[in-house]
Enzyme design. Structure first.
Site, PDB file in Angstrom:
ATOM      1  N   ASP A   1       0.858  -1.230  -0.031  1.00 15.95           N
ATOM      2  CA  ASP A   1       0.034  -0.221   0.019  1.00 15.95           C
ATOM      3  C   ASP A   1       0.989   1.289  -0.084  1.00 15.95           C
ATOM      4  O   ASP A   1       1.958   1.045   0.927  1.00 15.95           O
ATOM      5  CB  ASP A   1      -0.728  -0.003   1.136  1.00 15.95           C
ATOM      6  CG  ASP A   1      -1.936   1.194   1.270  1.00 15.95           C
ATOM      7  OD1 ASP A   1      -2.181   1.486  -0.147  1.00 15.95           O
ATOM      8  OD2 ASP A   1      -2.491   1.400   2.327  1.00 15.95           O
TER       9      ASP A   1
ATOM     10  N   ASP B   1      -2.252  -3.593   4.217  1.00 13.70           N
ATOM     11  CA  ASP B   1      -1.194  -2.919   3.958  1.00 13.70           C
ATOM     12  C   ASP B   1      -0.309  -3.622   2.729  1.00 13.70           C
ATOM     13  O   ASP B   1       0.300  -3.201   2.258  1.00 13.70           O
ATOM     14  CB  ASP B   1      -0.449  -2.662   5.116  1.00 13.70           C
ATOM     15  CG  ASP B   1      -1.110  -1.637   6.074  1.00 13.70           C
ATOM     16  OD1 ASP B   1      -1.578  -0.753   5.681  1.00 13.70           O
ATOM     17  OD2 ASP B   1      -1.128  -2.044   7.258  1.00 13.70           O
TER      18      ASP B   1
ATOM     19  N   GLU C   1       2.194   2.825   2.912  1.00 15.85           N
ATOM     20  CA  GLU C   1       3.488   2.358   3.852  1.00 15.85           C
ATOM     21  C   GLU C   1       4.660   2.765   3.514  1.00 15.85           C
ATOM     22  O   GLU C   1       5.577   2.750   3.991  1.00 15.85           O
ATOM     23  CB  GLU C   1       3.309   0.958   3.717  1.00 15.85           C
ATOM     24  CG  GLU C   1       2.224   0.049   4.322  1.00 15.85           C
ATOM     25  CD  GLU C   1       2.085   0.379   5.737  1.00 15.85           C
ATOM     26  OE1 GLU C   1       3.342   0.096   6.443  1.00 15.85           O
ATOM     27  OE2 GLU C   1       1.323   0.654   6.358  1.00 15.85           O
TER      28      GLU C   1
END
Length: 626
Positions: free
Chosen positions: A339, A374, A342
């Site tokens: 993601d 994530d 991140e």
């Protein structure tokens, strides 16, 4: 107005033509070119055209146009380049305030320039030539999609489906796309090269025209009464061998009738000029643009949904794979999706350290927007580059059943306080992937300085593993997180290397799926959902059903978890059904205990009188709650 010129009552005055016809012609060409390619900049060009139409003075160069609204540096630079090219071709003294003799004049068929007045007798002659005798307003012709366009295919498919005995009267999106594809020249899922529109883009026009209705979640599509009537006409024309030209003519005819109607309305209001296109004209123009683009035979083989329809389309027989809808072993590679949150924002150094560690470990990863989680892994199809194209066409992507939610202890503490912790777990359970993982970074002794006691945080982690059924992996820092993601990537690459991956539609088949044997081949296979469907279904702020909103309301009550809310929804799916049940109760005590005996969770415990009383007070107390 000079005194010598008589005043003419009841007629539109002659309006001056645009003093900058050359600039107007170039802007119109830019707008039409952008519209053909489906680019949003066409709206910017249209606004610039409107501003130029309203400007009464001649412009000597494009820089002078900066004083006008919607003229930025980009448009002025393009016009200057065209002006310099005009001078090179026609000489430095070439006029710019009139069009060359060979060029057609820029008139008002598309309402980009001020129109000259039309006399009533001329208008009457035109109406007589078109077969409409008599005065009065012309009736607006209804919308008719082009033959073998997206709207045409959707209407025809829904109508033929409704004529089948025992049909349910509606179709789901993927079901409708698959069934309608043989009747359309353009793909419903893959846009043509250089365009972002597909044949499915016409569905919004059908809904706006009240020909199609969209209900429920997942969406169900069905025809309205007007849609059925239009589909019957299309079916009759299709059965009678009507050519594509007839439909195209009808669409253009409808647009001309609308323009005539608007111009006749303007005759009653002298001096009023509409410088913008109407919404109906713009919709029909977009629809014509979408459907006149020829489908690229190569792009129709890039995605799995198109291949599922290859058996019914003769022109798709050139598909490069015999196994449509499947990814065979050796034809794909496992990619870690990270993601973008991140890698950006917050502690930039710490987040860049994760990327550097993954690169150092040789992990094949891709940074993109994930609506839930994530990290996750996709199986991306290997696609050979096409000669003459800069980039290879995008391959199909299927999401593996593993998704990771990464939490530092400080982030975990904050998410518990503001309620994100429970909501994220709820969304992870519903995302369609069966193996959610919680990656917790302990961060050493930092947990002792947080707002919540460390024991509460440890209890929340244990509940995530024991109660929610997530796999919890504890690491110390970013480097260990990257090492775990590296190990998982290599493990999944080895796990799936000899498997045939089959795409399933979560919308049609639900969350059922798993490993199975392919008949006749002895190869292990597993069914996975596509990344596009996964990410769309995980959208946080998408349109929600009453049931989903009701569940969110219940989960705002202290002590009412997702399992308890789900148990209530099994018996009372909407607030209306719950209030109806309360009305049937004979006493206040019975209302307070209505939900107390509902069982929830794996242990089938009772909801209890306290929560039952709280829900009753929330929905049945008149006025503000004390």
């Amino acid at each position: 107005m000079p005194a010598s010129e008589p005043v003419r009552f009841g007629r539109k005055r002659a309006l001056p033509s645009c003093p900058n016809p050359l600039f107007l012609k170039w802007l119109t060409e830019l707008r039409d070119e952008a519209r053909e390619k489906g680019l949003k900049i066409q709206c910017t060009y249209q606004k610039a055209i409107n501003s130029l139409n309203k400007y009464p003075l001649p412009l000597q160069n494009a820089k002078e146009a900066k004083i006008l609204q919607n003229f930025g540096d980009g448009i002025c630079k393009i016009l200057d380049e065209k002006l310099q090219r005009h001078y090179r071709q026609n000489g430095p003294e070439a006029p710019i305030h009139c069009l060359p003799d060979r060029a057609p004049s820029v008139g008002r068929p598309d309402k980009n320039c001020l129109a000259l007045p039309r006399k009533k007798n001329a208008a009457g002659d035109q109406r007589e030539d078109r077969g409409g005798g008599g005065g009065g307003r012309r009736k607006k012709r209804g919308y008719v999609p082009q033959k073998r366009s997206g709207g045409y295919a959707v209407l025809l498919t829904l109508y033929r489906h409704s004529e089948i005995p025992g049909s349910k009267g509606y179709m789901f999106k993927l079901e409708l796309q698959t069934a309608a594809q043989p009747y359309c020249d353009k793909s419903f899922t893959v846009p043509d090269l250089g365009s972002k529109y597909t044949a499915w883009s016409s569905v919004s026009t059908l809904i706006q025209k009240n020909l199609l209705i969209k209900t429920h979640n997942p969406a169900r599509y069905s025809l309205t009464e007007e849609g059925v009537a239009l589909a019957q006409r299309l079916e009759a024309e299709a059965g009678g061998g009507g050519g594509p030209g007839g439909d195209r003519g009808e669409v253009r005819g409808g647009g001309e009738e609308e323009e005539e109607e608007e111009e006749e309305e303007e005759e009653g209001r002298p001096g009023v000029v509409d410088l913008t296109e109407s919404d109906d004209d713009a919709e029909q123009a977009d629809d014509r643009t979408d459907h006149t683009e020829k489908p690229a035979g190569v792009t129709q083989t890039l995605r799995m949904e198109v291949e599922e329809t290859s058996s019914s389309k003769p022109q798709d027989s050139q598909s490069r794979r015999p196994d449509a809808g499947r990814l065979l072993p050796g034809t794909y590679q496992i990619i870690l999706c990270v993601d973008f949150i991140e890698t950006t924002g917050g502690s930039h150094h710490r987040k860049q350290e994760l990327v550097k560690e993954l690169q150092r470990n040789g992990v094949n990863f891709d940074i993109r927007k994930l609506n839930v989680g994530d990290f996750l892994w996709v199986a991306r199809e290997n696609v050979a580059p096409i000669p003459g194209q800069l980039r290879a066409p995008p391959g199909r992507e299927l999401v593996l059943d593993y998704i990771v939610e990464r939490k530092r202890m400080d982030d975990l503490c904050g998410s518990i306080i503001d309620g994100r912790f429970r909501e994220q777990k709820f969304r992870l359970k519903r995302c369609g992937l069966r193996r959610p993982i919680y990656l917790v970074e302990e961060c050493g002794s930092a947990a002792s300085h947080l707002s919540l006691p460390e024991t509460s945080l440890q209890q929340a982690i244990v509940n995530t593993q024991v109660v929610d059924g997530f796999f919890v992996k504890r690491v110390q820092d970013v480097r260990e997180s990257a090492a775990y993601l590296t190990v998982m990537t290599r493990y999944l690459t080895k796990l799936y290397q000899n498997r045939t991956l089959v795409c399933r539609s979560r919308e049609l088949e639900g969350d059922v799926g798993g490993d199975e044997e392919e008949g006749g081949r002895g190869l292990p296979s597993c069914s996975l959902i596509s990344f596009a469907e996964f990410n769309h279904g995980a959208t946080k702020n998408k349109c929600q059903t009453v049931r989903e909103v009701f569940a969110r309301q219940l989960m705002q009550i202290s002590g009412l978890s997702g399992d308890k809310a789900a148990a209530i929804l099994e018996q009372y799916s909407t607030p209306h059904s719950l209030l109806t049940a309360y009305e049937k109760c004979s006493s206040g005590a019975e209302k307070e205990n209505l939900l107390s005996s509902i069982r929830y969770g794996k242990l089938k415990r009772n909801l209890g009188p306290a929560l039952s009383r709280t829900v009753y007070q929330l929905y049945c107390t008149p006025g503000a709650l004390s």
